[in-house]
Design a protein around this motif. Structure first.
Motif, PDB file in Angstrom:
ATOM      1  N   GLU A 164       0.897  -1.076   0.021  1.00  0.00           N
ATOM      2  CA  GLU A 164      -0.048  -0.014  -0.017  1.00  0.00           C
ATOM      3  C   GLU A 164       0.857   1.416   0.052  1.00  0.00           C
ATOM      4  OE1 GLU A 164      -3.343  -0.096  -0.345  1.00  0.00           O
ATOM      5  OE2 GLU A 164      -3.175  -2.106  -0.270  1.00  0.00           O
ATOM      6  N   THR A 165       2.291   1.159   0.131  1.00  0.00           N
ATOM      7  CA  THR A 165       3.111   2.279   0.284  1.00  0.00           C
ATOM      8  C   THR A 165       3.305   2.772  -1.206  1.00  0.00           C
ATOM      9  OG1 THR A 165       3.896   1.400   2.115  1.00  0.00           O
ATOM     10  CG2 THR A 165       5.396   3.119   1.140  1.00  0.00           C
ATOM     11  N   ARG A 166       3.395   4.028  -1.543  1.00  0.00           N
ATOM     12  CA  ARG A 166       3.813   4.784  -2.637  1.00  0.00           C
ATOM     13  C   ARG A 166       4.929   5.782  -2.471  1.00  0.00           C
ATOM     14  NH1 ARG A 166       2.867   8.982  -5.920  1.00  0.00           N
ATOM     15  NH2 ARG A 166       2.948   8.661  -8.258  1.00  0.00           N
ATOM     16  N   ARG A 167       5.797   5.709  -3.191  1.00  0.00           N
ATOM     17  CA  ARG A 167       7.031   6.840  -2.729  1.00  0.00           C
ATOM     18  C   ARG A 167       7.419   7.357  -4.381  1.00  0.00           C
ATOM     19  NH1 ARG A 167      10.823   5.311   0.789  1.00  0.00           N
ATOM     20  NH2 ARG A 167      12.046   7.282  -0.047  1.00  0.00           N
ATOM     21  N   GLU A 168       7.969   8.675  -4.062  1.00  0.00           N
ATOM     22  CA  GLU A 168       8.441   9.198  -5.467  1.00  0.00           C
ATOM     23  C   GLU A 168       9.901   9.465  -5.261  1.00  0.00           C
ATOM     24  OE1 GLU A 168       6.173  12.172  -7.174  1.00  0.00           O
ATOM     25  OE2 GLU A 168       4.914  10.967  -8.212  1.00  0.00           O
ATOM     26  N   VAL A 169      10.873   9.424  -6.070  1.00  0.00           N
ATOM     27  CA  VAL A 169      12.108   9.986  -5.884  1.00  0.00           C
ATOM     28  C   VAL A 169      12.494  10.621  -7.044  1.00  0.00           C
ATOM     29  CG1 VAL A 169      14.478   9.139  -5.646  1.00  0.00           C
ATOM     30  CG2 VAL A 169      12.564   7.833  -4.469  1.00  0.00           C
ATOM     31  N   ILE A 170      13.054  11.859  -6.763  1.00  0.00           N
ATOM     32  CA  ILE A 170      13.686  12.646  -8.144  1.00  0.00           C
ATOM     33  C   ILE A 170      14.850  12.096  -8.575  1.00  0.00           C
ATOM     34  CG2 ILE A 170      14.261  15.055  -8.825  1.00  0.00           C
ATOM     35  CD1 ILE A 170      12.429  16.175  -6.561  1.00  0.00           C
ATOM     36  N   LEU A 171      15.172  11.933  -9.926  1.00  0.00           N
ATOM     37  CA  LEU A 171      16.104  11.630 -10.555  1.00  0.00           C
ATOM     38  C   LEU A 171      17.124  12.692 -11.194  1.00  0.00           C
ATOM     39  CD1 LEU A 171      14.484   8.376 -12.292  1.00  0.00           C
ATOM     40  CD2 LEU A 171      15.701   8.435  -9.996  1.00  0.00           C
ATOM     41  N   GLU A 172      18.400  12.392 -11.374  1.00  0.00           N
ATOM     42  CA  GLU A 172      19.182  13.205 -11.734  1.00  0.00           C
ATOM     43  C   GLU A 172      19.898  12.387 -12.949  1.00  0.00           C
ATOM     44  OE1 GLU A 172      21.533  15.161  -8.998  1.00  0.00           O
ATOM     45  OE2 GLU A 172      19.991  16.187  -7.948  1.00  0.00           O
ATOM     46  N   PRO A 173      19.489  11.898 -14.263  1.00  0.00           N
ATOM     47  CA  PRO A 173      20.004  10.961 -15.070  1.00  0.00           C
ATOM     48  C   PRO A 173      21.470  11.346 -15.578  1.00  0.00           C
ATOM     49  CG  PRO A 173      17.919  11.654 -15.513  1.00  0.00           C
ATOM     50  CD  PRO A 173      18.071  12.368 -14.654  1.00  0.00           C
ATOM     51  N   THR A 174      22.280  10.629 -15.894  1.00  0.00           N
ATOM     52  CA  THR A 174      23.516  10.908 -16.414  1.00  0.00           C
ATOM     53  C   THR A 174      23.358  10.752 -17.974  1.00  0.00           C
ATOM     54  OG1 THR A 174      25.832  10.359 -16.550  1.00  0.00           O
ATOM     55  CG2 THR A 174      24.486   8.568 -16.443  1.00  0.00           C
ATOM     56  N   LEU A 175      22.132   9.988 -18.590  1.00  0.00           N
ATOM     57  CA  LEU A 175      22.101   9.569 -19.844  1.00  0.00           C
ATOM     58  C   LEU A 175      20.643   9.389 -20.124  1.00  0.00           C
ATOM     59  CD1 LEU A 175      24.168   7.455 -22.492  1.00  0.00           C
ATOM     60  CD2 LEU A 175      21.712   7.399 -22.415  1.00  0.00           C
ATOM     61  N   ILE A 176      20.117  10.260 -21.146  1.00  0.00           N
ATOM     62  CA  ILE A 176      18.531  10.377 -21.157  1.00  0.00           C
ATOM     63  C   ILE A 176      18.328  10.153 -22.850  1.00  0.00           C
ATOM     64  CG2 ILE A 176      16.339  11.538 -21.317  1.00  0.00           C
ATOM     65  CD1 ILE A 176      17.780  13.271 -19.038  1.00  0.00           C
ATOM     66  N   SER A 177      17.502   9.100 -23.176  1.00  0.00           N
ATOM     67  CA  SER A 177      17.192   8.894 -24.494  1.00  0.00           C
ATOM     68  C   SER A 177      15.468   8.292 -24.597  1.00  0.00           C
ATOM     69  CB  SER A 177      18.211   8.182 -25.321  1.00  0.00           C
ATOM     70  OG  SER A 177      17.817   7.852 -26.494  1.00  0.00           O
TER      71      SER A 177
END
Length: 306
Positions: free
Chosen positions: A206-219
């Protein structure tokens, strides 16, 4: 009133405005407006409410639109019955699929479909937008999205499971995250939405979490992301089908396996316009893909118009 007038009305309301309808019909906007005015004059009632951006049907306009769609569908069915008499199924299907899912999962399905129905032309675009459906560029789009647009029919193709993963070589040099918060600041390799802060949603019971990401590579190209993960450039956050063979071979390791991760959504949908007349080729293709998705372990493909 004639069939041509009804067709004009259907095209205007399907397109959403007079300019888009003019492009579909290869007419000038002024010409479309003139013929619509003539139709309304012959009926003796307003059929379409025009604004600068949208064309909405009046009550009588909606009734005539529904009759027009039904007539077009019957004419199309009659035409197909004549042209395909004594022949295999023919036609054209314009399809848009996500780059990763399309190449890694659907490619075999599409090839099998072509073998079974050689007379049907498949026109396949690998991309990740859905606006093409609304612009009448494709018949069907397959997408991972949290909620399908309300004006489209959405057929469930099954769940999408993201994994946090890294190459064995990367794991030998760097500790893999064992806590969800450790993803923040980690060199993440993943896809993203342009102009939107990237964050991963994680579910555990029942737990929901969110984490902000700082990608090194995006595509948007998941085959390229797979190469980057195998090259040891960071922690991959990709759907499981992108690296499932590499995981099976032991070349890629997964972590945070007790969390269900998502970036774009947790379900794959097949989307198409609800009122657009479908050929036998398109209907056959939809049924074929739903069956293959079911056989591959997807959910029961219930139909919903969002």
């Amino acid at each position: 009133m004639d069939l041509q007038s009804l067709t004009l009305l259907v095209e205007i309301l399907d397109a959403g405005n007079l300019s888009a309808a003019a492009r579909r019909l290869k007419m000038s906007r002024a010409n479309v407006s003139y013929h619509l005015n003539q139709l309304e004059r012959s009926v003796g009632a307003q059929l379409v409410r025009r604004t600068t951006r949208r064309a909405e049907p009046t009550e009588i306009g909606l009734r005539l639109y529904q009759h027009g769609v039904a007539i077009q569908t019957e004419l199309l069915a009659a035409r197909e019955s004549v042209t395909t008499l004594g022949e295999g199924l023919q036609g054209r299907v314009r399809l848009s699929v996500p780059s990763g899912y399309g190449q890694l999962v659907m490619a075999d399905w599409l090839i099998d479909f072509k073998r079974q129905y050689p007379g049907i032309v498949l026109d396949v675009v690998f991309e990740n937008r859905i606006e093409d459906l609304l612009r009448d560029e494709v018949d069907i789009a397959v997408r991972v999205i949290p909620e399908p647009p309300q004006n489209l029919v959405a057929r469930d193709l099954g769940p999408v499971r993201y994994v946090a993963c890294a190459s064995r070589a990367y794991a030998e040099k760097h500790p893999l995250p064992v806590q969800l918060d450790e993803l923040h600041g980690a060199p993440v390799v993943t896809a993203a939405v342009i102009g939107r802060q990237l964050r991963v949603s994680a579910y555990q019971g029942e737990t929901r979490r969110e984490v902000i990401l700082e990608p090194t590579l995006i595509s948007e190209n998941f085959l390229f992301l797979r190469q980057a993960i195998l090259a040891g450039l960071g922690i991959g956050l990709v759907p499981d089908y992108v690296v499932q063979e590499d995981v099976r071979k032991g070349e890629v390791l997964t972590t945070l396996d007790d969390w269900r991760l998502s970036i774009f959504g947790t379900q794959m949908f097949m989307l198409y316009m609800p009122n657009r007349q479908h050929t036998r080729a398109i209907r056959t293709f939809i049924d074929f893909i739903l069956e293959r998705a079911r056989a591959a372990g997807g959910e029961a493909p219930a139909q919903s118009q969002r």
